[in-house]
Scaffold this active site. Structure first.
Site, PDB file in Angstrom:
ATOM      1  N   ILE A  37       0.862  -1.172   0.000  1.00 26.80           N
ATOM      2  CA  ILE A  37       0.000   0.000   0.000  1.00 26.80           C
ATOM      3  C   ILE A  37       0.902   1.226   0.000  1.00 26.80           C
ATOM      4  O   ILE A  37       1.846   1.316   0.787  1.00 26.80           O
ATOM      5  CB  ILE A  37      -0.925   0.016   1.224  1.00 26.80           C
ATOM      6  CG1 ILE A  37      -1.850  -1.205   1.207  1.00 26.80           C
ATOM      7  CG2 ILE A  37      -1.755   1.298   1.269  1.00 26.80           C
ATOM      8  CD1 ILE A  37      -2.704  -1.347   2.462  1.00 26.80           C
ATOM      9  N   CYS A  38       0.644   2.131  -0.916  1.00 29.33           N
ATOM     10  CA  CYS A  38       1.377   3.388  -0.977  1.00 29.33           C
ATOM     11  C   CYS A  38       2.879   3.119  -1.106  1.00 29.33           C
ATOM     12  O   CYS A  38       3.308   2.346  -1.947  1.00 29.33           O
ATOM     13  CB  CYS A  38       1.029   4.234   0.248  1.00 29.33           C
ATOM     14  SG  CYS A  38       1.530   5.962   0.147  1.00 29.33           S
ATOM     15  N   THR A  39       3.694   3.735  -0.247  1.00 31.04           N
ATOM     16  CA  THR A  39       5.149   3.614  -0.352  1.00 31.04           C
ATOM     17  C   THR A  39       5.677   2.290   0.183  1.00 31.04           C
ATOM     18  O   THR A  39       6.895   2.075   0.207  1.00 31.04           O
ATOM     19  CB  THR A  39       5.819   4.779   0.395  1.00 31.04           C
ATOM     20  OG1 THR A  39       5.243   4.881   1.698  1.00 31.04           O
ATOM     21  CG2 THR A  39       5.623   6.084  -0.362  1.00 31.04           C
ATOM     22  N   ALA A  84      -1.410   2.885  -4.869  1.00 28.02           N
ATOM     23  CA  ALA A  84      -1.017   4.259  -4.556  1.00 28.02           C
ATOM     24  C   ALA A  84      -1.356   4.540  -3.092  1.00 28.02           C
ATOM     25  O   ALA A  84      -1.226   3.664  -2.248  1.00 28.02           O
ATOM     26  CB  ALA A  84      -1.710   5.219  -5.510  1.00 28.02           C
TER      27      ALA A  84
END
Length: 318
Positions: free
Chosen positions: A106-108, A159
């Site tokens: 998830i995300c970074t 993202a």
């Protein structure tokens, strides 16, 4: 029924909301009779407390050895640390992430997967603000910074926070079909489906249903998926020129009218294949693809299988 085990790896500088996403979405996935379909556990290296960017720590119940029992591994986003600084991670973590049946970020959290070598030569995404840094650290990854999530089979990336919700719900849908995923979405009070290819960052979002917007026309499109809908007809319904309609539609959705419509038609076809006994030709007609050949092409592009193969996998008893 044995529950699918999801193991969430918590790292220092973790993003608080990202950590909560898997537990919420997968916890909400259940059968029609209320039986839970997933078990979510959390872990850290040596089961040590882990501090987040919001100024508090969590103490996971497990160490990294729990990954050996996991069907899916999730790495939430991080706001700092070696993976984001120089593209490296500690050897115990790298080794623990290798060879898992399915790994998600998830995300970074994608920085961690890339640092572990799991994204080499593969498509992936990350938060749009960190895309340039990601591309510089991991040039071997086929980064697409413009989408909500990327499903590359056994490795999936997303993202920011909301896109992590979309990805987890996408996985529920992939595992158990739209009926289960839609119930989970209602439980979480979130949209039941957003296409992974939708733009993750819209420069000038407009309020839903605002005057002069395209919301009413999008509702009309959903009610007439089986009809031929060209740009002239859509712009006419919205009482705009084609140029203005196309621009406003992209501002509000992040997609062109054609791409958005195609995504809705694919999703409708999937629901019909899962929940009805309609023939493929009739599914194609009702979803607006016209012919079974056209449906087959679009469905294969979206999920990689033919209509009959999809039905065999996901069909539910009526």
């Amino acid at each position: 029924m044995e529950r699918h085990r999801v193991a969430v790896v918590v790292l220092d500088h973790f993003a608080p909301l990202d950590l909560g996403v898997p537990g919420q979405v997968f916890w909400a996935a259940e059968t029609a009779s209320g039986e839970k379909l997933y078990e979510v556990v959390t872990c850290s290296q040596d089961r040590m407390p882990v501090r987040c960017s919001a100024g508090y720590s969590v103490l996971p119940d497990h160490d990294l050895s729990v990954l050996d029992t996991a069907d899916t591994v999730v790495v939430p986003g991080i706001h700092a640390g070696r993976a984001m600084k120089d593209g490296t991670i500690k050897d115990p973590l790298r080794e623990a992430l290798q060879g898992r049946p399915r790994t998600m970020s998830i995300c970074t959290g994608s920085f961690v997967l890339a640092a572990a070598g799991l994204l080499d030569g593969r498509p992936a995404t990350t938060h749009w603000r960190e895309a340039a840094r990601f591309a510089a650290l991991f040039p071997q990854v086929k980064l697409d910074p413009d989408v909500l999530f990327v499903d590359d089979g056994d490795v999936l990336t997303s993202a920011g926070v909301a896109a992590g919700l979309d990805l987890c719900l996408h996985v529920v849908r992939r595992d158990h079909g739209s009926e289960v995923a839609n119930r989970a979405a209602r439980r979480c009070v979130m949209p039941p489906w957003r296409d992974g290819g939708q733009a993750q960052y819209i420069e000038r979002p407009l309020p839903y249903g605002s005057g002069g917007g395209t919301a009413a026309t999008r509702d009309w499109m959903l009610a007439h998926l089986d009809a031929p809908l060209d740009l002239n007809a859509l712009a006419g319904h919205a009482r705009m020129s084609v140029r203005t309609f196309t621009r406003r539609f992209r501002e509000e959705t992040g997609q062109s009218p054609a791409k958005w419509l195609n995504g809705q038609r694919v999703q409708h076809a999937r629901r019909l294949l899962e929940t009805t006994e309609l023939g493929v030709e009739e599914v194609a007609r009702r979803a607006g693809f016209g012919t079974a050949v056209s449906l087959r092409q679009h469905l294969h592009a979206a999920v990689g299988v033919s209509p009959l193969a999809y039905r065999h996998t996901f069909r539910r008893t009526l």
